[in-house]
Design a protein around this motif. Structure first.
Motif, short mmCIF file in Angstrom:
data_model
loop_
_atom_site.label_atom_id
_atom_site.label_comp_id
_atom_site.label_asym_id
_atom_site.label_seq_id
_atom_site.Cartn_x
_atom_site.Cartn_y
_atom_site.Cartn_z
N SER A 40 57.18 60.75 59.64
CA SER A 40 56.14 60.49 58.65
C SER A 40 55.91 61.71 57.78
N ARG A 112 58.06 51.90 66.62
CA ARG A 112 57.47 52.12 65.29
C ARG A 112 58.28 53.20 64.59
N THR A 113 58.12 53.34 63.29
CA THR A 113 58.85 54.36 62.54
C THR A 113 57.89 55.19 61.69
N SER A 115 58.07 55.33 58.58
CA SER A 115 57.75 54.46 57.44
C SER A 115 56.56 53.57 57.76
N ASP A 116 56.47 53.09 59.00
CA ASP A 116 55.31 52.29 59.42
C ASP A 116 54.04 53.12 59.30
N ALA A 120 50.82 52.52 56.73
CA ALA A 120 49.45 52.34 57.23
C ALA A 120 48.51 53.32 56.55
N SER A 135 47.68 48.24 63.63
CA SER A 135 48.94 47.48 63.57
C SER A 135 48.81 46.19 64.36
N CYS A 179 50.84 49.92 68.37
CA CYS A 179 51.65 50.98 67.74
C CYS A 179 50.84 51.96 66.90
N TYR A 202 47.86 46.19 59.57
CA TYR A 202 49.22 46.52 59.13
C TYR A 202 50.15 45.65 59.98
N MET A 204 53.38 44.13 61.63
CA MET A 204 54.70 44.53 62.09
C MET A 204 55.41 43.32 62.70
#
Length: 233
Positions: A40, A112-113, A115-116, A120, A135, A179, A202, A204
C-alpha cells in the motif's frame, strides 16, 4: 491523511494453535498482512501488537515494529479494540505520534492486497461524512433465508418471506470478511469500536474470503493461496 496500520496478533489460539506463525505456502500467516500493508502507498506507519514472544520475533524478522500488550488483553474473549487503543496511547505517550485513521489488518484474513487497502483509503477520503470503511463479501451459499433458530423444538426461519424462494430471488446481502477495518481515529476513541454507525462497504470477492479459525480453514487457505497467487501475477 496519516494512517496507522495495526496488525493484532495474539498467541494462544485454541482452534488453530500457533496460527499466526504457522507456515502457509512457505510463509508465516503474519507475513501476508505485512506484505499487503507494504504494498500500500497509503499507510504512514505499520506496527504489530502482540503479547507473544514467538510472534514478536517473527514480526521483527519481517522488519516490523512491535508494540507489546499485556497477557490480560490477549485472552480468547479480549476485545481487539483494547489492543488498538493501547497502541494509539503508546505511540502518543512515547513518540508523540498521532494519526487521522487506523487500519486494522487481521492476520487471520490474509487474502488482501495493497490495492485493496489503497482503494479503501480512497473511499474514506472521498466521503468525509463517513467514519469507517469495512471490507465485505457477498453472501453466497449461507444466506440468512436458509438459516433457522430452534424454539421449543420448532424451526423458525430468519427470513420467512424468502424461505421457499430460489437462490436467484434472494436479496443481496454482505458479510464482513475480516480483511480491512479502516476507522477515523477520533471516532474510534470516542465510540471505542471498529464498527461505528456511519460506515461504508469495500466489496471484495467472496471466493477469497477465509478466516483461519479452525484446522479446516487452514486447509482451505493452503488451497486458495495457490489460485490467489496466480491471480495476483
Amino acid at each position: 491523511m496519516k494512517i496507522l496500520g495495526i496488525i493484532p496478533a495474539r498467541g494462544g489460539s485454541k482452534g488453530v494453535p500457533g496460527k499466526n506463525v504457522r507456515q502457509f505456502d512457505g510463509k508465516p500467516l503474519l507475513a501476508y498482512a505485512v506484505e499487503a500493508a507494504r504494498e500500500s502507498s497509503k499507510i504512514s506507519k505499520l506496527v504489530v501488537n502482540t503479547e507473544d514472544k514467538e510472534i514478536s520475533e517473527v514480526a521483527k524478522n519481517l522488519k516490523c515494529e512491535v508494540i507489546h500488550r499485556n497477557h490480560e488483553m490477549a485472552a480468547d474473549n479480549s476485545p481487539v479494540i483494547d489492543a488498538v487503543l493501547q497502541t494509539l496511547n503508546f505511540l502518543k505517550e512515547n513518540n508523540n505520534e498521532e494519526y487521522d485513521a487506523v487500519l486494522l489488518l487481521q492476520p487471520t484474513a490474509p487474502l488482501r492486497t495493497g490495492s485493496d487497502i489503497d482503494a479503501a483509503v480512497k473511499l474514506l477520503k472521498s466521503n468525509p461524512e463517513k467514519d469507517a470503511v469495512i471490507s465485505m463479501a457477498k453472501v453466497e451459499d449461507h444466506h440468512p433465508a436458509r438459516m433457522y433458530s430452534i424454539k421449543e423444538e420448532s424451526l423458525i426461519c430468519q427470513m420467512p418471506e424468502y424461505e421457499t424462494r430460489n437462490r436467484q430471488e434472494l436479496p443481496e446481502l454482505y458479510i464482513r470478511n475480516g480483511c480491512i477495518y479502516l476507522v477515523r481515529t477520533s471516532v474510534l476513541k470516542k465510540e471505542k469500536t471498529l464498527i461505528p454507525p456511519k460506515k461504508l462497504a469495500y466489496i471484495m470477492e467472496s471466493k477469497w474470503s477465509v478466516n483461519v479459525d479452525t484446522e479446516m480453514d487452514a486447509i482451505l487457505l493452503n488451497e486458495l493461496l495457490k489460485k490467489w497467487k496466480k491471480q495476483k501475477r
